[in-house]
Scaffold this active site. Sequence first.
Site, mmCIF file in Angstrom:
data_model
loop_
_atom_site.group_PDB
_atom_site.id
_atom_site.type_symbol
_atom_site.label_atom_id
_atom_site.label_comp_id
_atom_site.label_asym_id
_atom_site.label_seq_id
_atom_site.Cartn_x
_atom_site.Cartn_y
_atom_site.Cartn_z
ATOM 1 N N SER A 75 -0.036 19.971 57.400
ATOM 2 C CA SER A 75 1.308 20.182 56.843
ATOM 3 C C SER A 75 1.460 19.369 55.566
ATOM 4 C CB SER A 75 2.369 19.756 57.859
ATOM 5 O OG SER A 75 2.187 20.434 59.072
ATOM 6 N N LYS A 87 10.130 9.274 53.925
ATOM 7 C CA LYS A 87 10.753 10.420 53.243
ATOM 8 C C LYS A 87 9.811 11.606 53.120
ATOM 9 C CE LYS A 87 13.935 8.197 49.950
ATOM 10 N NZ LYS A 87 14.020 8.001 48.509
ATOM 11 N N HIS A 147 -2.060 24.760 63.419
ATOM 12 C CA HIS A 147 -1.388 24.529 64.699
ATOM 13 C C HIS A 147 -1.440 25.797 65.568
ATOM 14 C CE1 HIS A 147 1.229 21.656 62.164
ATOM 15 N NE2 HIS A 147 0.594 20.863 62.993
ATOM 16 N N ARG A 153 -9.458 17.657 63.352
ATOM 17 C CA ARG A 153 -9.998 18.277 62.135
ATOM 18 C C ARG A 153 -11.251 17.521 61.703
ATOM 19 N NH1 ARG A 153 -4.019 18.324 59.880
ATOM 20 N NH2 ARG A 153 -4.165 16.548 61.250
HETATM 21 P P1 ADP Z 1 -0.162 17.220 60.573
HETATM 22 O O1 ADP Z 1 -1.293 16.236 60.780
HETATM 23 O O2 ADP Z 1 -0.622 18.566 60.072
HETATM 24 O O3 ADP Z 1 1.019 16.679 59.837
HETATM 25 P P2 ADP Z 1 1.144 17.251 63.218
HETATM 26 O O4 ADP Z 1 1.624 15.868 63.402
HETATM 27 O O5 ADP Z 1 2.178 18.296 63.248
HETATM 28 O O6 ADP Z 1 0.293 17.548 61.985
HETATM 29 O O7 ADP Z 1 -0.027 17.587 64.225
HETATM 30 C C1 ADP Z 1 0.040 17.838 65.563
HETATM 31 C C2 ADP Z 1 -1.378 17.985 66.079
HETATM 32 O O8 ADP Z 1 -1.986 19.135 65.502
HETATM 33 C C3 ADP Z 1 -2.321 16.834 65.758
HETATM 34 O O9 ADP Z 1 -3.159 16.613 66.866
HETATM 35 C C4 ADP Z 1 -3.127 17.349 64.594
HETATM 36 O O10 ADP Z 1 -4.404 16.743 64.532
HETATM 37 C C5 ADP Z 1 -3.233 18.802 64.963
HETATM 38 N N1 ADP Z 1 -3.504 19.670 63.805
HETATM 39 C C6 ADP Z 1 -2.761 19.870 62.713
HETATM 40 N N2 ADP Z 1 -3.351 20.732 61.856
HETATM 41 C C7 ADP Z 1 -4.529 21.093 62.441
HETATM 42 C C8 ADP Z 1 -5.633 21.946 62.062
HETATM 43 N N3 ADP Z 1 -5.633 22.589 60.896
HETATM 44 N N4 ADP Z 1 -6.671 22.049 62.918
HETATM 45 C C9 ADP Z 1 -6.671 21.364 64.093
HETATM 46 N N5 ADP Z 1 -5.688 20.558 64.498
HETATM 47 C C10 ADP Z 1 -4.630 20.407 63.694
#
Ligand code: ADP
Length: 168
Positions: free
Chosen positions: A133, A46, A18, A95
């Site tokens: 995450s 959960k 992120h 990703r």
């Molecule tokens: P996660 O998929 O890690 O649970 P979130 O819902 O917090 O993540 O993701 C928010 C945004 O950040 C999404 O668009 C997700 O694709 C992107 N994201 C998360 N991790 C990465 C990464 N390692 N590289 C690029 N984008 C990422």
Amino acid sequence: MKRRAIYPGSFDPITNGHIDIIQRSLRLFDEIVIVVAMNLRKRSSKNAWFSLQERVDLVEEVFKGEKRVKVDVCDGLIMDYARKHKVQAVLRGLRAASDFESEFMMAAINKELNDDVETVFMMTGKNLFFVSSTVLKEVAAFGGSIKPYVPKAVWQAVKTKIRTEEWK
Ligand code: ADP
């Protein structure tokens, strides 16, 4: 006019994946608002380890010296949030090909909901394509180190969660 973008997600917890997206986006935008959103799927299954407040606190800690990065929460539609706060761009990260499918659908429905907002995709950073995450929580829960993939404060918070078994 200030170029502002929102970066919505669960951030449960924030990872270097992120952070990399945010840092690179700061070259394109004057201000990025990280919007920690309630995720119905994750909440009901959960899977959330950290409360909304804990997630916000971690993001604030990570970006405490960076004035161009703000943090907010949203428990409704991101497009309503964008309208209310007069934001023109939503940032998302990509990703693998698997992200494309869901992000493509999300961007399409968001365009239906609010035609004034553009979704901007950033490609994952170098050696961060496998960082999510969800995967990091799984690794940490089974005793693996996730230290290279999260900021120090997050690693501490994850270790505390595991020790107190609060996430179970
Ligand atoms: P996660 O998929 O890690 O649970 P979130 O819902 O917090 O993540 O993701 C928010 C945004 O950040 C999404 O668009 C997700 O694709 C992107 N994201 C998360 N991790 C990465 C990464 N390692 N590289 C690029 N984008 C990422």
